[in-house]
Design a protein around this motif. Structure first.
Motif, short mmCIF file in Angstrom:
data_model
loop_
_atom_site.label_atom_id
_atom_site.label_comp_id
_atom_site.label_asym_id
_atom_site.label_seq_id
_atom_site.Cartn_x
_atom_site.Cartn_y
_atom_site.Cartn_z
N PHE A 24 0.81 -1.25 0.04
CA PHE A 24 -0.17 0.08 -0.05
C PHE A 24 1.04 1.34 0.08
CE2 PHE A 24 -2.44 3.49 2.34
CZ PHE A 24 -3.37 3.55 1.42
N GLY A 25 0.50 2.08 -0.86
CA GLY A 25 1.22 3.49 -0.87
C GLY A 25 0.06 4.79 -1.21
N ASP A 26 0.60 5.70 -1.08
CA ASP A 26 -0.09 6.91 -1.13
C ASP A 26 -0.64 6.97 -2.63
OD1 ASP A 26 1.84 7.84 -2.56
OD2 ASP A 26 2.28 9.70 -1.36
N SER A 27 -0.43 6.34 -3.54
CA SER A 27 -0.97 6.54 -4.79
C SER A 27 -1.97 5.09 -5.12
CB SER A 27 0.03 6.62 -6.02
OG SER A 27 0.97 5.51 -6.12
N THR A 28 -1.98 4.24 -4.33
CA THR A 28 -2.72 2.94 -4.29
C THR A 28 -4.42 3.35 -4.67
OG1 THR A 28 -1.34 1.87 -2.97
CG2 THR A 28 -3.44 0.86 -3.19
N PRO A 29 -5.12 2.95 -5.60
CA PRO A 29 -6.64 3.38 -5.63
C PRO A 29 -7.21 2.60 -4.27
CG PRO A 29 -5.72 2.33 -7.59
CD PRO A 29 -4.71 2.08 -6.70
N LEU A 30 -7.66 3.62 -3.87
CA LEU A 30 -8.78 3.16 -2.45
C LEU A 30 -10.10 2.62 -2.70
CD1 LEU A 30 -7.65 6.30 -0.49
CD2 LEU A 30 -6.79 4.09 -0.05
N THR A 61 -14.66 1.27 1.89
CA THR A 61 -15.93 0.75 1.80
C THR A 61 -16.54 1.86 2.48
OG1 THR A 61 -15.94 -0.03 4.12
CG2 THR A 61 -15.47 -1.72 2.14
N SER A 62 -17.92 1.87 2.48
CA SER A 62 -18.68 2.85 3.26
C SER A 62 -18.56 3.14 4.53
CB SER A 62 -20.07 2.88 3.05
OG SER A 62 -20.72 1.71 3.46
N LEU A 63 -18.43 1.99 5.27
CA LEU A 63 -18.09 2.13 6.81
C LEU A 63 -16.31 2.67 7.03
CD1 LEU A 63 -18.53 1.61 9.68
CD2 LEU A 63 -17.78 -0.78 9.43
N ASN A 64 -15.54 1.98 6.10
CA ASN A 64 -14.10 2.64 6.16
C ASN A 64 -14.13 4.01 5.78
OD1 ASN A 64 -13.37 0.09 7.01
ND2 ASN A 64 -12.27 -0.49 5.25
N THR A 65 -14.79 4.36 4.92
CA THR A 65 -14.81 5.98 4.47
C THR A 65 -15.15 6.97 5.95
OG1 THR A 65 -15.30 5.56 2.30
CG2 THR A 65 -15.75 7.86 3.00
N ALA A 66 -16.52 6.26 6.50
CA ALA A 66 -16.83 7.03 7.58
C ALA A 66 -15.86 7.20 8.92
CB ALA A 66 -18.12 6.60 8.22
#
Length: 94
Positions: free
Chosen positions: A31-37, A44-49
């Protein structure tokens, strides 16, 4: 967000949080700062929250709903850029 945000520092802090919280420490180191999230299923919706709450706790920034879009949240770099841009905007008078 009274302090000036430095994009690479914000990016590093976000990357570390995502690694620990969503990728169990990222044992493969992939994982890096340019990895597509979104495409990678990391946000996911929960991880975004959870991430938005972390941003609020870490920098005191409330991310408005209109800023939570696939362009800004595509990568950690995108999120860091959005946060730093918002921090540079003048605060309108109340």
């Amino acid at each position: 967000m009274t302090d000036v945000l430095v994009e690479r520092e914000v990016s590093a802090r976000l990357t570390g949080f995502i690694r620990e919280r969503f990728l169990y420490g990222d044992p493969a180191g992939a994982f890096g700062d340019s990895t597509p999230l979104l495409d990678g299923g990391i946000l996911t919706s929960l991880n975004t929250a959870i991430l938005i709450n972390f941003i609020h706790e870490e920098w005191g920034s409330v991310v408005p709903v209109e800023d939570v879009d696939p362009r800004a949240f595509h990568t950690v770099r995108g999120i860091a850029s959005m946060l730093c841009e918002r921090a540079r905007r003048p605060v309108p008078p109340a």
